[in-house]
Design a protein around this motif. Structure first.
Motif, PDB file in Angstrom:
ATOM      1  N   ILE A 185       0.419  -3.492 -24.482  1.00  0.00           N
ATOM      2  CA  ILE A 185       0.726  -4.031 -23.141  1.00  0.00           C
ATOM      3  C   ILE A 185      -0.351  -3.589 -22.142  1.00  0.00           C
ATOM      4  CG2 ILE A 185       2.407  -4.045 -21.244  1.00  0.00           C
ATOM      5  CD1 ILE A 185       4.629  -3.728 -23.349  1.00  0.00           C
ATOM      6  N   ARG A 186      -0.913  -2.391 -22.319  1.00  0.00           N
ATOM      7  CA  ARG A 186      -1.989  -1.919 -21.421  1.00  0.00           C
ATOM      8  C   ARG A 186      -3.144  -2.930 -21.376  1.00  0.00           C
ATOM      9  NH1 ARG A 186      -4.127   3.173 -19.482  1.00  0.00           N
ATOM     10  NH2 ARG A 186      -6.339   2.946 -19.110  1.00  0.00           N
ATOM     11  N   GLY A 187      -3.507  -3.448 -22.562  1.00  0.00           N
ATOM     12  CA  GLY A 187      -4.590  -4.433 -22.605  1.00  0.00           C
ATOM     13  C   GLY A 187      -4.244  -5.661 -21.780  1.00  0.00           C
TER      14      GLY A 187
ATOM     15  N   ALA B 215       6.389  -1.414 -20.977  1.00  0.00           N
ATOM     16  CA  ALA B 215       5.497  -0.449 -21.636  1.00  0.00           C
ATOM     17  C   ALA B 215       6.083   0.955 -21.534  1.00  0.00           C
ATOM     18  CB  ALA B 215       4.115  -0.503 -20.991  1.00  0.00           C
ATOM     19  N   ARG B 216       6.601   1.276 -20.339  1.00  0.00           N
ATOM     20  CA  ARG B 216       7.158   2.624 -20.114  1.00  0.00           C
ATOM     21  C   ARG B 216       8.381   2.855 -20.989  1.00  0.00           C
ATOM     22  NH1 ARG B 216       6.810   2.560 -14.678  1.00  0.00           N
ATOM     23  NH2 ARG B 216       4.707   3.269 -15.126  1.00  0.00           N
ATOM     24  N   GLY B 217       9.216   1.846 -21.122  1.00  0.00           N
ATOM     25  CA  GLY B 217      10.415   1.992 -21.953  1.00  0.00           C
ATOM     26  C   GLY B 217      10.055   2.333 -23.386  1.00  0.00           C
TER      27      GLY B 217
ATOM     28  N   ASP C  75      -0.299  11.349 -17.939  1.00  0.00           N
ATOM     29  CA  ASP C  75      -1.238  10.874 -16.916  1.00  0.00           C
ATOM     30  C   ASP C  75      -0.682   9.554 -16.376  1.00  0.00           C
ATOM     31  OD1 ASP C  75      -3.441   9.891 -15.550  1.00  0.00           O
ATOM     32  OD2 ASP C  75      -4.854  10.177 -17.195  1.00  0.00           O
ATOM     33  N   ARG C  76      -0.020   9.620 -15.235  1.00  0.00           N
ATOM     34  CA  ARG C  76       0.709   8.514 -14.569  1.00  0.00           C
ATOM     35  C   ARG C  76       2.049   8.246 -15.249  1.00  0.00           C
ATOM     36  NH1 ARG C  76      -2.135   6.187 -10.702  1.00  0.00           N
ATOM     37  NH2 ARG C  76      -4.366   5.861 -10.838  1.00  0.00           N
ATOM     38  N   PHE C  77       3.035   7.857 -14.414  1.00  0.00           N
ATOM     39  CA  PHE C  77       4.373   7.478 -14.916  1.00  0.00           C
ATOM     40  C   PHE C  77       5.034   6.621 -13.845  1.00  0.00           C
ATOM     41  CE2 PHE C  77       8.881   8.600 -16.088  1.00  0.00           C
ATOM     42  CZ  PHE C  77       8.866   8.100 -17.374  1.00  0.00           C
TER      43      PHE C  77
ATOM     44  N   GLY D 220      -3.896   8.429  -6.566  1.00  0.00           N
ATOM     45  CA  GLY D 220      -4.637   7.170  -6.479  1.00  0.00           C
ATOM     46  C   GLY D 220      -5.866   7.196  -7.378  1.00  0.00           C
ATOM     47  N   GLU D 221      -6.757   6.236  -7.164  1.00  0.00           N
ATOM     48  CA  GLU D 221      -7.970   6.127  -7.985  1.00  0.00           C
ATOM     49  C   GLU D 221      -8.938   7.258  -7.628  1.00  0.00           C
ATOM     50  OE1 GLU D 221      -8.104   3.327 -10.103  1.00  0.00           O
ATOM     51  OE2 GLU D 221      -6.128   2.826  -9.292  1.00  0.00           O
ATOM     52  N   GLY D 222      -9.631   7.796  -8.638  1.00  0.00           N
ATOM     53  CA  GLY D 222     -10.749   8.702  -8.379  1.00  0.00           C
ATOM     54  C   GLY D 222     -10.382  10.119  -7.979  1.00  0.00           C
TER      55      GLY D 222
ATOM     56  N   SER E 201       3.651   5.862 -10.306  1.00  0.00           N
ATOM     57  CA  SER E 201       2.540   4.903 -10.166  1.00  0.00           C
ATOM     58  C   SER E 201       3.085   3.499  -9.977  1.00  0.00           C
ATOM     59  CB  SER E 201       1.617   4.949 -11.385  1.00  0.00           C
ATOM     60  OG  SER E 201       0.736   6.052 -11.308  1.00  0.00           O
ATOM     61  N   SER E 202       4.121   3.137 -10.719  1.00  0.00           N
ATOM     62  CA  SER E 202       4.711   1.803 -10.510  1.00  0.00           C
ATOM     63  C   SER E 202       5.325   1.701  -9.117  1.00  0.00           C
ATOM     64  CB  SER E 202       5.790   1.507 -11.552  1.00  0.00           C
ATOM     65  OG  SER E 202       5.208   1.086 -12.759  1.00  0.00           O
ATOM     66  N   ARG E 203       6.009   2.773  -8.682  1.00  0.00           N
ATOM     67  CA  ARG E 203       6.618   2.744  -7.345  1.00  0.00           C
ATOM     68  C   ARG E 203       5.535   2.559  -6.281  1.00  0.00           C
ATOM     69  NH1 ARG E 203       9.752   8.027  -6.502  1.00  0.00           N
ATOM     70  NH2 ARG E 203      10.589   6.940  -4.694  1.00  0.00           N
ATOM     71  N   ALA E 204       4.378   3.227  -6.460  1.00  0.00           N
ATOM     72  CA  ALA E 204       3.321   3.151  -5.450  1.00  0.00           C
ATOM     73  C   ALA E 204       2.531   1.846  -5.549  1.00  0.00           C
ATOM     74  CB  ALA E 204       2.384   4.350  -5.594  1.00  0.00           C
ATOM     75  N   TYR E 205       2.097   1.467  -6.757  1.00  0.00           N
ATOM     76  CA  TYR E 205       1.197   0.311  -6.902  1.00  0.00           C
ATOM     77  C   TYR E 205       1.960  -1.020  -6.852  1.00  0.00           C
ATOM     78  CZ  TYR E 205      -2.867   3.161  -8.366  1.00  0.00           C
ATOM     79  OH  TYR E 205      -3.920   4.049  -8.414  1.00  0.00           O
ATOM     80  N   GLN E 206       3.069  -1.125  -7.572  1.00  0.00           N
ATOM     81  CA  GLN E 206       3.712  -2.440  -7.673  1.00  0.00           C
ATOM     82  C   GLN E 206       4.529  -2.782  -6.426  1.00  0.00           C
ATOM     83  OE1 GLN E 206       3.029  -0.784 -10.850  1.00  0.00           O
ATOM     84  NE2 GLN E 206       1.431  -2.323 -10.600  1.00  0.00           N
ATOM     85  N   SER E 207       4.716  -1.816  -5.507  1.00  0.00           N
ATOM     86  CA  SER E 207       5.368  -2.181  -4.251  1.00  0.00           C
ATOM     87  C   SER E 207       4.366  -2.262  -3.093  1.00  0.00           C
ATOM     88  CB  SER E 207       6.502  -1.201  -3.920  1.00  0.00           C
ATOM     89  OG  SER E 207       5.947   0.037  -3.554  1.00  0.00           O
TER      90      SER E 207
HETATM   91  P1  TMP Z   1      -5.694   4.598 -15.005  1.00  0.00           P
HETATM   92  O1  TMP Z   1      -6.891   4.248 -14.147  1.00  0.00           O
HETATM   93  O2  TMP Z   1      -5.034   5.862 -14.622  1.00  0.00           O
HETATM   94  O3  TMP Z   1      -5.972   4.449 -16.482  1.00  0.00           O
HETATM   95  O4  TMP Z   1      -4.573   3.487 -14.656  1.00  0.00           O
HETATM   96  C1  TMP Z   1      -4.847   2.154 -14.827  1.00  0.00           C
HETATM   97  C2  TMP Z   1      -4.505   1.367 -13.588  1.00  0.00           C
HETATM   98  O5  TMP Z   1      -3.153   0.932 -13.663  1.00  0.00           O
HETATM   99  C3  TMP Z   1      -4.672   2.091 -12.260  1.00  0.00           C
HETATM  100  O6  TMP Z   1      -5.362   1.217 -11.355  1.00  0.00           O
HETATM  101  C4  TMP Z   1      -3.257   2.290 -11.796  1.00  0.00           C
HETATM  102  C5  TMP Z   1      -2.511   1.144 -12.430  1.00  0.00           C
HETATM  103  N1  TMP Z   1      -1.077   1.397 -12.679  1.00  0.00           N
HETATM  104  C6  TMP Z   1      -0.135   0.646 -11.977  1.00  0.00           C
HETATM  105  O7  TMP Z   1      -0.484  -0.205 -11.164  1.00  0.00           O
HETATM  106  N2  TMP Z   1       1.197   0.883 -12.234  1.00  0.00           N
HETATM  107  C7  TMP Z   1       1.627   1.791 -13.159  1.00  0.00           C
HETATM  108  O8  TMP Z   1       2.841   1.961 -13.354  1.00  0.00           O
HETATM  109  C8  TMP Z   1       0.623   2.553 -13.887  1.00  0.00           C
HETATM  110  C9  TMP Z   1       1.067   3.546 -14.908  1.00  0.00           C
HETATM  111  C10 TMP Z   1      -0.709   2.314 -13.614  1.00  0.00           C
END
Ligand code: TMP
Length: 209
Positions: free
Chosen positions: A50-52, A74-76, A96-98, A12-14, A101-107
């Motif tokens: 896409i990150r932007g 973006a991942r593809g 750093d994240r893969f 998670g964050e932090g 993170s999508s499984r955890a955050y986007q669901s």
């Molecule tokens: P970061 O803080 O590690 O740079 O990540 C940016 C933010 O994007 C963070 O809040 C987590 C989020 N994130 C998703 O929601 N889904 C994803 O698949 C990824 C890679 C990041």
């Protein structure tokens, strides 16, 4: 040439992921291993663009579905242009994240299921999974304090969501680590940065002998 390894850092964050990704890359290089350090969202020219789109702008800029598709797109690009060429060239890729993170955050809002995210990954990245995933974990309150100290109230579009959202994210990561114990190693992220880096190296020691 022997295939390299694909290692992801999640949490998670932090929790100190980015600092630890850099420290782990340096520690592996000091052992003579050729490392590529990369991150998501991003890691290729297209994915950085896409990150932007994903991390800036209003909180409601994207629907949950559109956001999940953008992460998968973006991942593809990142997998095809950066990760697989490096692994095929024998490098150890530290990301750093893969996917997790999508499984955890986007669901985390409940609108999409874990199966939905995995299905997008099948299409976007041919279902590529890391060889090992290192999950950095801290007690909830401590991670939140660290994230606040780091961002100073300037968290990105997703990092700035409320505490319930981030609690759901943290719980999902722990669940994945329990369900996929072969791929995951849960790492205690408390203590000094050097202590945490040693724990990460210990979680790879079967490959380092
Ligand atoms: P970061 O803080 O590690 O740079 O990540 C940016 C933010 O994007 C963070 O809040 C987590 C989020 N994130 C998703 O929601 N889904 C994803 O698949 C990824 C890679 C990041």
């Amino acid at each position: 040439m022997a295939r390299g390894r694909f290692i992801t850092l999640e949490g998670g964050e932090g929790v100190g992921k980015s600092t630890q990704a850099r420290a782990l890359a340096a520690a592996l290089e000091a052992r003579g291993i050729s490392v590529l350090l990369t991150r998501e969202p991003g890691g290729s020219a297209g994915a950085e663009a896409i990150r932007g789109l994903l991390l800036s702008g209003d909180a409601d800029r994207w629907s949950t579905r559109a956001e999940a598709l953008l992460f998968a797109a973006a991942r593809g690009d990142h997998v095809e242009k950066t990760i697989m060429p490096a692994v095929d060239a024998g490098k150890w890729v530290i990301c750093d994240r893969f996917l997790d993170s999508s499984r955890a955050y986007q669901s985390a809002t409940g609108e999409l299921t874990d199966g939905d995210i995995v299905a997008l990954h099948e299409v976007g990245s041919r279902g590529l999974l890391p060889d090992r995933t290192l999950l950095l974990a801290l007690p909830g309150g401590e991670a939140e304090q660290r994230a606040r100290a780091r961002d100073g109230g300037m968290a990105d579009r997703i990092g700035g969501r409320d505490a319930d959202f981030h609690a759901a994210v943290d719980a999902a990561f722990v669940r994945f680590a329990e369900e996929e114990a072969d791929r995951f190693r849960k790492i205690d992220a408390s203590g000094s940065p050097d202590e945490v880096t040693l724990r990460l190296l210990a979680a790879l020691d079967d490959w380092l002998a």
